[in-house]
Write an enzyme that holds these catalytic residues in place. Structure first.
Site, PDB file in Angstrom:
ATOM      1  N   HIS A  55      24.028 -13.191  66.663  1.00  0.00           N
ATOM      2  CA  HIS A  55      23.109 -12.597  65.683  1.00  0.00           C
ATOM      3  C   HIS A  55      23.906 -12.103  64.481  1.00  0.00           C
ATOM      4  CE1 HIS A  55      24.305  -9.141  68.158  1.00  0.00           C
ATOM      5  NE2 HIS A  55      23.792  -8.305  67.265  1.00  0.00           N
ATOM      6  N   HIS A  57      24.389  -9.102  62.887  1.00  0.00           N
ATOM      7  CA  HIS A  57      24.979  -7.782  62.680  1.00  0.00           C
ATOM      8  C   HIS A  57      26.486  -7.884  62.400  1.00  0.00           C
ATOM      9  CE1 HIS A  57      21.547  -5.384  64.825  1.00  0.00           C
ATOM     10  NE2 HIS A  57      21.256  -5.720  63.586  1.00  0.00           N
ATOM     11  N   ASP A  59      29.085  -6.332  63.301  1.00  0.00           N
ATOM     12  CA  ASP A  59      30.024  -6.264  64.426  1.00  0.00           C
ATOM     13  C   ASP A  59      29.904  -7.487  65.336  1.00  0.00           C
ATOM     14  OD1 ASP A  59      27.511  -5.343  65.371  1.00  0.00           O
ATOM     15  OD2 ASP A  59      28.457  -4.237  67.007  1.00  0.00           O
ATOM     16  N   HIS A  60      29.190  -8.515  64.840  1.00  0.00           N
ATOM     17  CA  HIS A  60      29.096  -9.792  65.556  1.00  0.00           C
ATOM     18  C   HIS A  60      29.417 -10.982  64.658  1.00  0.00           C
ATOM     19  CE1 HIS A  60      27.407  -8.287  69.390  1.00  0.00           C
ATOM     20  NE2 HIS A  60      27.107  -7.264  68.594  1.00  0.00           N
ATOM     21  N   HIS A 113      16.296  -7.550  69.751  1.00  0.00           N
ATOM     22  CA  HIS A 113      17.281  -6.674  69.113  1.00  0.00           C
ATOM     23  C   HIS A 113      17.314  -6.998  67.626  1.00  0.00           C
ATOM     24  CE1 HIS A 113      20.974  -4.388  68.581  1.00  0.00           C
ATOM     25  NE2 HIS A 113      21.608  -5.461  68.150  1.00  0.00           N
ATOM     26  N   ASP A 132      23.910  -8.750  72.152  1.00  0.00           N
ATOM     27  CA  ASP A 132      23.322  -7.418  72.355  1.00  0.00           C
ATOM     28  C   ASP A 132      21.916  -7.497  72.945  1.00  0.00           C
ATOM     29  OD1 ASP A 132      25.605  -6.370  71.277  1.00  0.00           O
ATOM     30  OD2 ASP A 132      24.692  -5.625  69.437  1.00  0.00           O
ATOM     31  N   HIS A 170      29.248  -5.180  74.494  1.00  0.00           N
ATOM     32  CA  HIS A 170      29.711  -3.800  74.352  1.00  0.00           C
ATOM     33  C   HIS A 170      29.952  -3.161  75.710  1.00  0.00           C
ATOM     34  CE1 HIS A 170      28.817  -3.277  69.999  1.00  0.00           C
ATOM     35  NE2 HIS A 170      27.848  -4.140  70.239  1.00  0.00           N
TER      36      HIS A 170
END
Length: 257
Positions: A55, A57, A59-60, A113, A132, A170
């Site tokens: 996805h 975001h 942090d991805h 998400h 996530d 995570h």
């Protein structure tokens, strides 16, 4: 056999490098920290050839550009989030196939998400990278999706073979376990699982990957179709026989737990 190299990065992310020794191809599963991925690939002697984003975001997908610039790799990302991810070479959706060497991974729609979130299931290796969408004893916050959408996504994951290793992104498991015990306090398998989690984290041992069978028995978000759990949450908006309402009640409660 495929190899998965897992390493900690950022504050609580895990990075994953998926490597096929036969073809010598290596795929980054998401890119939370470009330098960490490049360093770990170099340490293993692996050449990064692909990125599989789950996805958009940061942090991805935040390390995509730097890794592509350093390696010339190809970027695979969700079609529904193409406008939010730079440098994509191929977009994918539910049912598509991506490959590393001779190994195929099936793309699964796990929106909720984020709306376009996907997972990558490699049936021949018995593993799935879920970003996530699903965590050990938890699931992602519902930032963009709806409860019916997210529950439908979890049903797709629930349908995978129970022995599937679930690589979530995570290390949230201790926190998730505290909520799970609150949500489902009489679940003995959950209680034993939570004890193992505490022991692992006390020694600095990762709780990822997890096993789908374990999650099916203990993760309250995957058990929103369980009538006992539904009954326990009727005062918070759950309804017996309605897993979507139960999932929504659990997710709202976890958000403020």
């Amino acid at each position: 056999m495929l190899e998965v190299h897992q390493f900690a990065c950022l504050s609580d992310n895990y990075g994953f490098l998926l490597h096929d020794p036969e073809s010598e191809e290596t795929a980054c599963i998401d890119t939370p920290d470009a330098q960490a991925y490049l360093r770990e690939a170099a340490r293993k002697g692996w050449q990064i050839s692909q990125i599989w984003n789950t996805h958009w975001h940061p942090d991805h997908a935040g390390g995509n550009a730097a890794i592509k610039a350093a390696t010339g790799c190809k970027i695979v990302a969700p079609a529904a989030e193409a406008e939010k991810i730079e440098g994509i070479d191929r977009t994918v959706k539910q049912g598509d196939i991506v490959s590393i060497g001779t190994w195929d991974a099936k793309v699964i729609d796990v929106g909720g998400h984020t709306n376009g979130h996907v997972a990558y299931h490699v049936p021949g290796a018995g593993l799935a990278f879920v970003g996530d969408s699903l965590f050990a004893l938890g699931c992602g916050r519902m930032f963009e999706g709806t409860a019916p959408q997210f529950w439908a996504s979890l049903l797709r994951l629930k349908a995978l073979p129970p022995e599937t290793l679930i690589y979530c992104a995570h290390e949230y498991t201790q926190s998730n376990a505290r909520f799970a015990l609150h949500a489902d306090p009489e679940n003995e398998r959950l209680q034993r699982y939570a004890e193992k989690i505490e022991a692992c984290r006390a020694k600095g041992i990762p709780t990822v990957p997890t096993n789908l069978a374990r999650e099916l028995a203990a993760n309250p978000f995957l058990r929103a179709d369980d009538r006992d759990l539904q009954a326990r949450w009727t005062d918070r908006g759950a309804a017996i026989g309605d897993p979507v309402a139960t999932f929504a009640a659990l997710r709202a409660a976890k958000d403020s737990f």
